[in-house]
Design a protein around this motif. Structure first.
Motif, PDB file in Angstrom:
ATOM      1  N   HIS A  47       8.351  -4.977   2.204  1.00 26.96           N
ATOM      2  CA  HIS A  47       8.759  -3.800   1.437  1.00 26.96           C
ATOM      3  C   HIS A  47       9.965  -3.186   2.150  1.00 26.96           C
ATOM      4  CE1 HIS A  47       5.199  -3.842  -1.077  1.00 26.96           C
ATOM      5  NE2 HIS A  47       4.445  -3.955  -0.004  1.00 26.96           N
ATOM      6  N   GLU A  80      11.275  -6.941  -0.934  1.00 19.55           N
ATOM      7  CA  GLU A  80      10.681  -6.322  -2.123  1.00 19.55           C
ATOM      8  C   GLU A  80      11.177  -4.883  -2.196  1.00 19.55           C
ATOM      9  OE1 GLU A  80       6.432  -6.710  -2.590  1.00 19.55           O
ATOM     10  OE2 GLU A  80       6.488  -5.774  -4.571  1.00 19.55           O
ATOM     11  N   HIS A  87       8.531  -2.713  -9.125  1.00 21.33           N
ATOM     12  CA  HIS A  87       8.924  -3.467  -7.928  1.00 21.33           C
ATOM     13  C   HIS A  87       9.801  -4.645  -8.327  1.00 21.33           C
ATOM     14  CE1 HIS A  87       5.112  -2.073  -5.529  1.00 21.33           C
ATOM     15  NE2 HIS A  87       5.818  -1.072  -6.015  1.00 21.33           N
ATOM     16  N   HIS A 122       4.183  -9.250 -10.045  1.00 23.40           N
ATOM     17  CA  HIS A 122       3.036  -8.552 -10.677  1.00 23.40           C
ATOM     18  C   HIS A 122       3.466  -7.646 -11.845  1.00 23.40           C
ATOM     19  CE1 HIS A 122       4.346  -5.176  -8.168  1.00 23.40           C
ATOM     20  NE2 HIS A 122       4.131  -5.883  -7.084  1.00 23.40           N
ATOM     21  N   ASP A 202       1.833 -12.577  -2.438  1.00 27.46           N
ATOM     22  CA  ASP A 202       1.725 -11.134  -2.211  1.00 27.46           C
ATOM     23  C   ASP A 202       0.682 -10.872  -1.126  1.00 27.46           C
ATOM     24  OD1 ASP A 202       2.478  -8.537  -2.463  1.00 27.46           O
ATOM     25  OD2 ASP A 202       1.763  -8.263  -4.517  1.00 27.46           O
TER      26      ASP A 202
HETATM   27 ZN   LIG Z   1       4.750  -5.060  -5.194  1.00 25.95          ZN
END
Ligand SMILES: [Zn+2]
Ligand SMILES: [Zn+2]
Length: 289
Positions: A47, A80, A87, A122, A202
């Protein structure tokens, strides 16, 4: 007889560890699991905080790592990103995006300007995706964290008991064909867009209960993988194979049932190897192969 796609290089995309705010897993732990799963490549996508500038988090981990048995693993690094529309994964990029509150379109334009490609992870979970008209390049049709979440949400104690008692069985029964994401992918392709499908681990290895790791990397890395044709273990080659749709999605978790699989060809030309009347899927092949 069902023939699986040639799988010379096996890899896993969308992996988090320590540099992400929501994972404490160390790099040696991640590396050991990747070697254990005999992966040829793995893509880190930490992230990226909105105000981060410059180098991608985890960038220093890029490189080739030798397993004790000599097997070579190539680690690639993407990121990400948060956008107003959901996202977004940036692959084959050299640095973070401009630090700002950004729309999906702004993020995708910046990723493209770096020579990279943008994948929506996702699409229906963790806030979902809201910018279907934006020019993204790929769609994660399978996301392993979503599968695990489905295991942990309803009837929690019962599910946990199932996982504890017969983990392999519980995971195989939970790992179903991602109907909704595949339908969306087909719709995008029918509208003329050349969207590539991906599986994402993920993986965070961040859920544990009384010392029991509920989401170990090993399982995420072995369960669903991207399988690519033979080529050099070089970043340019691997990125190109991925973005040019030369890799298939393989549900290795169902591989022992390959003899039961049925080949289904879709109107758009893509192929699935299905199990259990289409409830589960062993392999998803892209278009035009
Ligand atoms: Zn995510
Ligand atoms: Zn993620």
């Amino acid at each position: 007889l069902i023939r699986l796609a040639a799988a010379a290089l096996i890899g896993v995309l969308h992996v988090h560890h320590e540099p992400s705010h929501d994972s404490d897993a160390s790099f040696p732990t991640l590396l050991a699991a990747a070697h254990d799963a005999r992966l040829d490549f793995l893509v880190l996508t930490e992230h990226v905080p909105q105000d981060a500038e410059g180098e991608l988090p985890g960038a220093t981990r890029a490189g080739v790592y030798l397993a004790p048995d000599g097997h070579r693993l190539r680690i690639l690094v993407g990121g990400e990103f948060g956008t107003r529309d959901g996202h977004l994964l940036g692959y084959q990029i050299s640095h973070t995006l401009v630090p700002r509150d950004r729309t999906a379109r702004q993020a995708i334009d910046e990723i493209h300007a770096m020579g990279g490609f943008a994948v929506v992870p996702h699409p229906f979970h963790y806030g979902g995706w809201k910018a279907w008209d934006a020019p993204f390049d790929g769609l994660e049709v399978h996301n392993n964290a979503v599968v695990l979440r489905s295991a942990l949400n309803p009837l929690l104690p019962l599910r946990l008991l199932q996982l504890a008692l017969s983990r392999d069985w519980a995971l195989r029964s939970l790992t179903r064909r991602p109907d909704r994401a595949l339908a969306r992918w087909d719709a995008l392709r029918r509208s003329g867009r050349r969207i590539v499908a991906f599986s994402g681990a993920d993986a965070h290895q961040n859920v544990s209960l009384l010392g029991w790791q509920i989401d170990p990397y090993q399982e995420a890395f072995r369960g669903v993988q991207m399988v690519c044709p033979d080529g050099p273990l070089e970043p340019t080659w691997i990125w190109a194979a991925l973005r040019e749709a030369r890799c298939s999605i393989r549900y290795a978790i169902h591989e022992r049932r390959a003899h039961q699989a049925r080949e289904v060809r879709f109107e758009t030309g893509r192929i699935e190897l299905q199990l259990d009347g289409g409830t589960r899927v062993l392999e998803i092949r892209q278009f035009g192969d």
